[in-house]
Write an enzyme that holds these catalytic residues in place. Structure first.
Site, short mmCIF file in Angstrom:
data_model
loop_
_atom_site.label_atom_id
_atom_site.label_comp_id
_atom_site.label_asym_id
_atom_site.label_seq_id
_atom_site.Cartn_x
_atom_site.Cartn_y
_atom_site.Cartn_z
N ASN A 47 0.83 -1.29 0.01
CA ASN A 47 0.13 0.07 0.01
C ASN A 47 0.99 1.16 -0.09
O ASN A 47 0.45 2.59 -0.05
CB ASN A 47 -0.94 0.04 1.23
CG ASN A 47 -1.72 -1.17 1.42
OD1 ASN A 47 -2.17 -1.59 0.32
ND2 ASN A 47 -2.07 -1.71 2.38
N HIS A 133 -14.20 -1.41 6.28
CA HIS A 133 -13.18 -1.93 6.44
C HIS A 133 -13.56 -2.72 7.86
O HIS A 133 -14.41 -2.23 8.80
CB HIS A 133 -12.23 -1.20 6.72
CG HIS A 133 -10.86 -1.87 6.94
ND1 HIS A 133 -10.21 -1.95 8.46
CD2 HIS A 133 -9.75 -2.30 6.04
CE1 HIS A 133 -9.06 -2.33 8.48
NE2 HIS A 133 -8.84 -2.91 7.07
N GLU A 175 -15.71 4.39 3.46
CA GLU A 175 -14.48 4.72 3.08
C GLU A 175 -14.48 5.62 1.92
O GLU A 175 -15.23 5.84 1.47
CB GLU A 175 -13.86 3.23 2.53
CG GLU A 175 -13.62 2.44 3.85
CD GLU A 175 -12.77 1.11 3.38
OE1 GLU A 175 -11.85 1.00 2.45
OE2 GLU A 175 -13.06 -0.10 4.09
N SER A 179 -10.58 -0.32 0.19
CA SER A 179 -9.63 -1.15 0.20
C SER A 179 -9.33 -2.27 -0.81
O SER A 179 -8.21 -2.64 -1.24
CB SER A 179 -9.30 -1.33 1.66
OG SER A 179 -10.31 -2.05 2.15
N ASP A 204 -13.49 7.23 6.28
CA ASP A 204 -12.06 6.45 6.42
C ASP A 204 -11.07 6.41 5.22
O ASP A 204 -11.66 5.86 4.24
CB ASP A 204 -12.21 4.95 7.13
CG ASP A 204 -10.88 4.33 7.25
OD1 ASP A 204 -9.75 4.95 6.63
OD2 ASP A 204 -10.99 3.32 7.68
N HIS A 207 -7.06 4.78 1.99
CA HIS A 207 -6.42 4.73 0.96
C HIS A 207 -6.49 5.81 -0.04
O HIS A 207 -6.02 5.77 -1.25
CB HIS A 207 -6.95 3.26 -0.17
CG HIS A 207 -6.78 2.04 0.79
ND1 HIS A 207 -5.72 1.69 0.61
CD2 HIS A 207 -7.56 1.33 1.80
CE1 HIS A 207 -5.63 0.21 1.63
NE2 HIS A 207 -6.78 0.47 2.21
N LYS A 236 -0.26 3.72 4.81
CA LYS A 236 -0.40 3.43 3.26
C LYS A 236 0.50 4.54 2.52
O LYS A 236 1.63 4.08 2.57
CB LYS A 236 -1.92 3.52 2.89
CG LYS A 236 -2.63 2.03 3.25
CD LYS A 236 -3.45 1.97 4.45
CE LYS A 236 -3.69 0.50 4.68
NZ LYS A 236 -4.72 0.45 5.47
C1 LIG Z 1 -5.56 0.01 6.43
C2 LIG Z 1 -6.76 0.20 6.92
C3 LIG Z 1 -7.01 0.46 8.23
C4 LIG Z 1 -6.39 0.20 9.27
O1 LIG Z 1 -5.14 1.02 9.60
P1 LIG Z 1 -3.79 0.28 10.20
O2 LIG Z 1 -3.25 1.82 10.43
O3 LIG Z 1 -3.05 -0.37 9.27
O4 LIG Z 1 -4.24 -0.20 11.47
C5 LIG Z 1 -8.33 0.98 8.47
N1 LIG Z 1 -9.35 1.60 7.45
C6 LIG Z 1 -9.17 1.20 6.26
C7 LIG Z 1 -10.27 1.67 5.11
C8 LIG Z 1 -7.67 0.31 5.72
O5 LIG Z 1 -7.58 0.10 4.68
#
Ligand SMILES: *Cc1c(COP(=O)(O)O)cnc(C)c1O
Length: 383
Positions: A47, A133, A175, A179, A204, A207, A236
Site C-alpha cells: 500500500n 473495513h 471509506e 481497500s 475513513d 487509501h 499506506k
Molecule cells: C488499513 C486500513 C485501516 C487500518 O489502518 P492501520 O493503520 O493499518 O491499522 C483502517 N481502515 C481502512 C479502510 C484501511 O484500509
C-alpha cells in the site's frame, strides 16, 4: 469440547475451505521490489502507493527524531507520552486537512475502534457501507448501537435505511477509496443525506490520503466535501504507520476524555511523529509522484484489458482482478510468484464469498517495464 479440540477443528475447517492464512517473512526493497526466501520479486501488493517508505528524507527525519526524543514515548499521551513532536504533527494535520483538531492514534484499526466505542451508545445507529473495513465493522458489531449496512456505494439503499426512525443519533460510515475494490464513495451524495437526516458522516480515507485530492489531501478534498469526522492512516501512501482522527474541537476533547485506545495505550514514538511530519510534506509536494502513479494505473489497465478475468472498475492504485473461486485465486497468485511477481490473493471473509481476487496495487515507484512484466506474466498464467 476442550480448547485444544476447538482449535484443531477450526483450523481444519479453515484449511478445507481454502482459506488458510500465513505470514511469510519478507524484506521490502525500494523501487517496487521485495525479497523473500533469498529471491527477489516485483512487488504488487504493497500500500506504499507513492514509494515513500524508502524515501531518504523520511529515513533521516526518523533518525534525527530518535536522537532528539529517544526510542519511545515512554507512556500514554495522558501521562507523559505526548511530546511537542506529537503536538506539532496534530497541529500540522489539522491545518493541512482543514479541521479544527487532529488526534493521533497508533493505528487506523485503533482509531476506528476508539471512534465507535467512545461515540456510539445503545439507542444510536451506525449505517455503514457493505464493504466497510473490518476495523470499523468489528467495533460496530461489539458496540451497543445498532449496525445496519447499506449496499455498496448505494445512496438509495442508505435513504431506505434512514427512513426507519431512530431514537438516538446516526453515524453514516464509509471509506473514501475502498481497500479491496479500489472504487470511490459518492461522498457528495452521502454528505447531503447526512445533512438532511441530521446524521454525522464519517469517512475513513486510509487509501485516499496522499493519492487523490489537491496536494494529496484525499477523497474528501477531491470530491469537495467535509465529513464530520475524517480518519486518515499513515501506513499506506504516507509510508510509515499510525493514524489520526480529524474532527471538531469538542469531538477532539470528547475523544481525549473517552477514547480508551488513547488513554490506556503508549503514544506513538515521537521520532515516528517527526518522520510522519516529513512524509506529509513530501505528500503535499508530491504531484510528480501522483502523476507517475496515475500513468502506471492507466498503463496497467490498458495492458490488462484482454485478460480472461474482469478488472474491477477502479481508477485508484488498487486494481483488483476478480477471479471468483478461492483456490483458483490462490493458484494464480502462486503461479505469478513462480515467475517473480508478488501479488496476494484476497479471499473471503475479507471480500464477499465468490469474489476472491488478486489485489494488485500499483505505486509511483514502479517502472513502466515492471508493469509490462506483470501484465505479461498474467497473460502467461491465463494460458
Ligand atoms: C488499513 C486500513 C485501516 C487500518 O489502518 P492501520 O493503520 O493499518 O491499522 C483502517 N481502515 C481502512 C479502510 C484501511 O484500509
Amino acid at each position: 469440547m476442550s480448547w485444544q479440540q476447538r482449535l484443531s477443528q477450526e483450523l481444519q475447517q479453515q484449511q478445507e475451505a481454502g482459506l488458510w492464512r500465513t505470514r511469510l517473512p519478507v524484506t521490502p526493497l525500494s523501487g517496487g521490489r521485495i525479497r523473500a526466501g533469498g529471491k527477489e520479486f516485483l512487488h504488487f501488493s504493497s500500500n506504499d502507493y507513492l514509494g515513500l517508505s524508502h524515501h531518504p528524507e523520511i529515513l533521516s527525519a526518523w533518525q534525527q527524531g530518535l536522537s532528539q526524543w529517544g526510542a519511545g514515548a515512554g507512556a500514554s499521551g495522558h501521562v507523559t507520552g505526548h511530546t511537542p513532536a506529537h503536538q506539532r504533527l496534530e497541529y500540522t494535520l489539522a491545518g493541512w486537512l482543514g479541521f479544527p483538531r487532529a488526534i493521533l492514534f497508533q493505528s487506523g484499526f485503533a482509531a476506528n475502534q476508539a471512534l465507535i466505542f467512545s461515540l456510539a451508545q445503545g439507542q444510536d445507529r451506525l449505517l455503514a457501507d457493505k464493504l466497510m473495513h473490518a476495523s470499523l465493522i468489528e467495533a460496530a458489531h461489539l458496540s451497543p448501537a445498532t449496525l445496519r449496512r447499506f449496499r455498496h456505494n448505494s445512496l438509495s439503499s442508505l435513504t431506505q435505511l434512514l427512513r426507519t426512525p431512530c431514537d438516538g443519533e446516526t453515524l453514516i460510515v464509509t471509506e473514501g477509496v475502498f481497500s479491496m475494490d479500489g472504487d470511490q464513495a459518492p461522498l457528495a451524495g452521502l454528505r447531503q443525506q447526512a445533512d438532511r437526516s441530521g446524521s454525522w458522516l464519517v469517512v475513513d480515507d486510509a487509501h485516499g490520503l496522499g493519492v487523490c485530492g489537491h496536494q494529496g489531501r484525499g477523497s474528501c478534498s477531491q470530491q469537495q466535501i467535509r465529513p464530520d469526522i475524517l480518519v486518515v492512516t499513515f501506513g499506506k501512501a504516507v509510508g510509515i504507520s499510525g493514524a489520526a482522527i480529524l474532527c471538531g474541537a469538542e469531538m477532539a476533547d470528547y475523544l481525549q476524555q473517552k477514547a480508551r485506545h488513547l488513554i490506556y495505550s503508549t503514544a506513538m514514538p515521537p521520532a515516528q511523529a517527526v518522520a510522519i511530519e516529513t512524509a506529509l510534506s513530501l505528500v503535499a509536494s508530491g504531484d510528480g509522484l501522483r502523476q507517475k502513479l496515475q500513468q502506471n494505473i492507466a498503463r496497467f489497465r490498458q495492458l490488462a484489458a484482454e485478460l480472461p478475468w474482469p478488472l474491477a472498475p477502479s481508477e485508484s492504485a488498487i486494481q483488483p482482478l476478480i477471479i471468483g473461486d478461492n483456490q483458483a485465486a490462490q493458484q494464480l497468485a502462486m503461479a505469478l510468484r513462480q515467475s517473480g511477481i508478488w501479488v496476494n490473493a484476497i479471499r473471503p471473509p475479507t471480500v464477499p464469498p465468490g469474489s476472491a481476487r488478486l489485489r494488485i496495487t500499483l505505486s509511483a515507484a514502479h517502472l513502466p517495464e515492471q508493469i509490462r512484466q506483470l501484465a505479461e506474466q498474467l497473460y502467461a498464467a491465463a494460458r
